[in-house]
Design an enzyme around this catalytic site. Structure first.
Site, mmCIF file in Angstrom:
data_model
loop_
_atom_site.group_PDB
_atom_site.id
_atom_site.type_symbol
_atom_site.label_atom_id
_atom_site.label_comp_id
_atom_site.label_asym_id
_atom_site.label_seq_id
_atom_site.Cartn_x
_atom_site.Cartn_y
_atom_site.Cartn_z
ATOM 1 N N VAL A 1 0.828 -1.201 0.000
ATOM 2 C CA VAL A 1 0.000 0.000 0.000
ATOM 3 C C VAL A 1 0.869 1.261 0.000
ATOM 4 O O VAL A 1 0.569 2.236 -0.690
ATOM 5 C CB VAL A 1 -0.935 0.001 1.235
ATOM 6 C CG1 VAL A 1 -1.839 1.228 1.239
ATOM 7 C CG2 VAL A 1 -1.771 -1.268 1.268
ATOM 8 N N GLU A 2 1.951 1.230 0.767
ATOM 9 C CA GLU A 2 2.792 2.416 0.925
ATOM 10 C C GLU A 2 3.622 2.717 -0.323
ATOM 11 O O GLU A 2 3.657 3.851 -0.790
ATOM 12 C CB GLU A 2 3.734 2.228 2.123
ATOM 13 C CG GLU A 2 3.081 2.402 3.474
ATOM 14 C CD GLU A 2 2.801 3.864 3.801
ATOM 15 O OE1 GLU A 2 3.205 4.737 3.014
ATOM 16 O OE2 GLU A 2 2.185 4.118 4.847
ATOM 17 N N SER A 3 4.319 1.722 -0.833
ATOM 18 C CA SER A 3 5.322 1.969 -1.877
ATOM 19 C C SER A 3 5.263 0.984 -3.035
ATOM 20 O O SER A 3 6.093 1.083 -3.947
ATOM 21 C CB SER A 3 6.717 1.902 -1.253
ATOM 22 O OG SER A 3 6.955 0.599 -0.716
ATOM 23 N N TYR B 1 -6.891 3.884 2.878
ATOM 24 C CA TYR B 1 -5.610 3.254 3.208
ATOM 25 C C TYR B 1 -5.805 1.921 3.943
ATOM 26 O O TYR B 1 -5.259 0.887 3.548
ATOM 27 C CB TYR B 1 -4.812 4.230 4.066
ATOM 28 C CG TYR B 1 -3.434 3.782 4.481
ATOM 29 C CD1 TYR B 1 -2.340 3.977 3.651
ATOM 30 C CD2 TYR B 1 -3.210 3.214 5.729
ATOM 31 C CE1 TYR B 1 -1.062 3.606 4.040
ATOM 32 C CE2 TYR B 1 -1.948 2.835 6.137
ATOM 33 C CZ TYR B 1 -0.880 3.038 5.284
ATOM 34 O OH TYR B 1 0.385 2.663 5.688
#
Length: 558
Positions: A148-150, A256
């Site tokens: 999800v982040e990167s 998120y």
């Protein structure tokens, strides 16, 4: 399956058969109830008639034989899926109604190519993440947070200056012990950033009463936003969770947490959603090798017999062509290459692991100019030559650390990555502008009749990136400059003067009154006065405050 569990199941089946009952066994797996095709009548009848035609003893014998095969089947499945099976076994976040993340689940279901790409990127790192999470007794779903982040891109860098697999912004990274300098950025260090991310998540988990969804939400938008949303339920008999406060959180955070739950559901049962995961071996991909000093990364690649790109993929924290002179003195290498590297390094002279060039100082040269010529910094030259200040004398020599290969060979260094991101216009004349004290991108853009977005694109900068005196910026002039002695009226300046500008600033995670006052060159007292802030009230990410700044004095020299 353990022997004791198998024995219990065998006994249970025997009891059920002897009593004439045959209820379906219940399992507690992480399943996402989707509409499924019901079995056909023919299948149902066939199954029933087959069982009905067998004596009870044969039913019991066949059931026992099937149960005896379960450990072997589980072992074969685990071997086939490798690390994915281990990850699923460690799931620990309480199940959530899939209706809450149906939209995100549908997004993944339509992107098999994305899952292949992200799985391939995760291959070198995922085993380490899962192992560290297991050591701490944390839910294994957190190992999927970098999706999800990167998207498991080690060099990912956001407009908000977040960097690395776990997307730390500079301030939060420093708070959790991630060093950041010209040579090295700990936010991209695979081992260190993972340690920091799990430290931060553990702290958030404790802070929010053991609720992992709230902890994950706070990891994204900051504790302040989550606490403020929860405060609306103060005194209520209901204990609020993420789904209660979702609408009060920033837009990004609303999606998120569902994205994490959706990717966890896909990994749990990819076939259920018509998807596939490429197997990842349940074994360490890399091993840490301790060094006794700085080393050129091209030399390290040669000694380890791997590509330079592979060195950067496992060691993305190193910004330049070598490890940092002040450490950390270590490298991550593929497990299979460690022994060969250590043997080759042991016989390689320590004073030849970085190349040095002798530069004779000419009259009129400055430390900054020499540093620019060799694509390094004055600080590096001062450290290498044990200089206390910037004063140098003509006729003296300086030792300059230089790369073994052409800098173009170090494709994943910060300079090369920035150059690839630079966009040049189709027309116009190229000029080099040297940043002066007090400059900011805003003041340069205004003076040169350009947009900040243009300067950023031409120089590979992101929003919020600092500029420093002496830094050289590429500018493309397609129109006339505003003369430096003419100041255009500032919107909202009023009586404060032509160079006074009213700004609306959105507080980011890690901000404080001191940081904001330092960045915009205003006093903390003025910030409090303009925004009616009390001494006890803390800034919260997402909060908007107003500032009145002198645009001629807003250079970011941090």
């Amino acid at each position: 399956m353990h022997i004791r569990s198998l024995f219990s199941l065998l006994c249970l089946v025997a009891m059920l058969v002897s009593s004439g009952c045959a209820p379906a066994p219940q399992t507690h797996n992480r399943t996402i109830p989707l509409p499924e095709t019901a079995p056909s009548a023919a299948m149902t009848e066939s199954s029933d008639s087959t069982l009905g035609s067998l004596p009870a003893t044969e039913i019991q014998a066949s059931s026992l034989a099937a149960l005896a095969k379960l450990p072997q089947q589980e072992t074969e499945t685990a071997a086939r899926d490798g690390l994915w099976s281990r990850l699923r076994a460690g799931y620990g976040i309480p199940e959530t109604d899939p209706a809450h993340y149906r939209k995100e689940l549908d997004w993944y279901r339509q992107r098999q190519d994305f899952l292949y790409r992200v799985g391939n990127r995760a291959r070198p790192y995922l085993h380490h993440l899962v192992a560290q999470i297991e050591k701490r007794g944390m839910p294994a779903e957190l190992a999927l947070l970098p999706v999800v982040e990167s998207a498991f891109q080690p060099f990912a860098y956001s407009a908000g200056r977040a960097s690395g697999l776990w997307q730390f912004i500079p301030a939060t990274g420093k708070h959790y012990g991630l060093r950041q300098n010209w040579w090295y950025d700990g936010r991209r260090d695979v081992e260190e950033s993972t340690r920091a991310a799990l430290d931060y998540l553990s702290k958030l988990h404790r802070e929010f009463g053991g609720d992992w969804l709230l902890a994950v939400a706070a990891y994204n938008c900051g504790e302040g936003n989550v606490q403020r949303a929860l405060s609306r339920y103060k005194g209520s008999a209901q204990t609020p969770g993420f789904w209660h406060i979702r609408k009060q959180l920033p837009r990004e955070t609303r999606g998120y947490v569902p994205r994490l739950l959706a990717i966890a559901a896909v990994v749990a049962e990819p076939a259920r959603y018509g998807l596939k995961l490429d197997p990842i071996a349940d074994e360490s991909y890399f091993e840490r090798v301790e060094l006794d000093g700085q080393i050129d990364l091209a030399l390290a690649a040669s000694l380890a017999k791997v590509s330079l790109d592979e060195i950067y993929r496992l060691n993305p924290a190193f910004n330049r062509w070598a490890t940092a002179p002040d450490g950390p003195h270590r490298l991550l290498l593929p497990v299979a290459q460690v022994a060969e590297f250590e043997a080759a390094l042991a016989s390689y002279p320590r004073d030849q692991r970085v190349n040095w060039r002798r530069h004779r100082i000419r009259s009129g040269e400055t430390l900054g100019g020499i540093a620019h010529k060799y694509r390094t910094t004055p600080t590096v030259l001062k450290q290498a030559n044990r200089l206390r200040g910037n004063l140098i004398r003509a006729g003296h020599n300086l030792l300059i650390p230089v790369a073994r290969k052409s800098l173009r060979s170090y494709r994943q260094s910060a300079d090369r990555r920035r150059q690839r991101s630079i966009k040049s216009p189709a027309s116009g004349s190229r000029k080099i502008y040297q940043v002066k004290k007090g400059d900011s991108l805003w003041s340069i853009a205004r003076r040169k009749n350009l947009r900040i977005s243009q300067i950023s694109a031409w120089n590979g900068l992101n929003r919020g990136d600092p500029i420093r005196p002496g830094q050289r910026l590429t500018l493309w002039q397609t129109s006339k400059e505003i003369p430096s002695n003419v100041t255009a009226p500032a919107v909202g300046a009023g009586r404060a003067g032509l160079t006074r500008q009213k700004l609306n600033y959105t507080v980011r995670r890690g901000d404080s009154l001191w940081l904001i006052s330092n960045r915009f060159k205003v006093s903390i007292a003025a910030l409090k006065s303009w925004n009616r802030l009390s001494g006890k009230r803390h800034l919260q990410p997402g909060q908007r405050i107003k500032l009145f700044v002198d645009v001629t004095n807003t250079g970011d020299n941090s």
